[in-house]
Design an enzyme around this catalytic site. Sequence first.
Site, short mmCIF file in Angstrom:
data_model
loop_
_atom_site.label_atom_id
_atom_site.label_comp_id
_atom_site.label_asym_id
_atom_site.label_seq_id
_atom_site.Cartn_x
_atom_site.Cartn_y
_atom_site.Cartn_z
N ALA A 130 0.85 -1.19 0.00
CA ALA A 130 0.00 0.00 0.00
C ALA A 130 0.89 1.24 0.00
O ALA A 130 2.10 1.13 0.20
CB ALA A 130 -0.90 0.00 1.23
N LYS A 131 0.31 2.37 -0.28
CA LYS A 131 1.06 3.62 -0.19
C LYS A 131 0.08 4.76 -0.07
O LYS A 131 -1.05 4.67 -0.55
CB LYS A 131 1.92 3.83 -1.45
CG LYS A 131 3.07 4.79 -1.26
CD LYS A 131 4.26 4.08 -0.65
CE LYS A 131 5.45 4.96 -0.52
NZ LYS A 131 6.67 4.17 -0.30
N GLY A 132 0.54 5.83 0.57
CA GLY A 132 -0.32 7.01 0.69
C GLY A 132 0.46 8.27 0.44
O GLY A 132 1.69 8.24 0.35
#
Length: 424
Positions: free
Chosen positions: A113-115
């Site tokens: 995941a990444k934000g």
Amino acid sequence: MTVATPLPIMEHTNPFESMMSRFDIAAKMIGLDDDTYNMLRSPAKQVIVNLPVTMDNGSIRVFEGFRVVHNINLGPGKGGIRYAMDVDLNEVKALAAWMTWKTAVVNIPFGGAKGGIKCDPRSMSKGELERLTRAYTSALSDVFGPEKDIPAPDMGTGQQEMAWLMDEFSKIKGYSSPAVVTGKPLVLGGSKGRVEATGRGVMVTARSAMNRLKINPQTSTAAVQGFGNVGSISAKLLATQGIKIVAISDVSGAYYNSSGIDVQDAMNYAEMNNRSLEGYVHAEKISNEELLTLDVDVLVPAALQDQIGAHNAGRIRAKLIVEGANGPTMASADDILDENGIMVVPDILANAGGVTVSYFEWVQNRLGYYWTEERVNRRADRTMKEAFDTVYQTAQKYQTNMRIAAYIVAIEKVANTQKLRGGF
Ligand code: GLU
């Protein structure tokens, strides 16, 4: 299987397509079936939030925030949060997919995941950053969770942002939840060794690669691009191995000294100088392009993405590139580096030390029992060495480079879990 048409050589590729062009080569080599290919290509979840934040002058500014969970076959989503002006959905999508491959390469039970938030953290006050981080956490409180999706620091964020995130999430849930985020300050459940972990992994994989290439650290030189957490610590730890660091750089420019730079001295200087190497006198100022093409043994790009492409790959003289940053080499450079016999330890292997110790932090939070630094480092080093050897052997088996081999290792693992888990 159907794969996308290979990208033409161009210097401004979309990061997601740049990632996919390598994925496609690896997928073809292992004969990945169309159904799995399509499932692994598509991110599981993409969230965009608008975050109204009261600024110090009383006005309200609306920031755009993103979180992409690419894949959760191996475990909960895992990946950092980036604060930068160029953050957009495409970049976050690519970075989230890289996390899926990265956690699979080092064999830890996480997905990817990444934000990110589109903002300029250097121009914001501490109060503004705190309100922004809390607004982001609140907006994504249903996405995040110790069993769902676990953020961490990335460019523009560090321990303080992780502490605010953990605090806000814990308040919303009504109980303390340290395992929702990693990269926290030690007193709030952070892990010993986490701050150094990415740089340490760069050093360990560089050493493994040098062994294979028969480069003697005691007589070798390195140039390190970027002097943030990853660049500075990679440079410092490479120097402890006897490698002479002849060049370093940050946004203020690049600094070269043929007799070697005292990395600790440069770190102290930057710390006192508003985190900048501007005006550092123990080295000669050169351009960023010059740093990349220096006649050194090892080049560590640990700054931004898209630094090495068709325009400069042919001029790179290092024998070994160890990617501290995510995506520093564009797909357009891959063949040129291969033809010139330059080994690249790819990002999804070289900088995976950070997420490896994030995993240890999450384990410690859930156990409520904290390890010594020696134990953290020993286990992280072992993980990185094993991952390097697996990728190296895969490269031999498929007669390919280390990057494609790393993708093969990752895709095979994630694809196998896909088959075991099944679907609708
Ligand atoms: N942002 C780091 C990376 O790109 C660390 C991610 C993590 O620890 O979850 O690998």
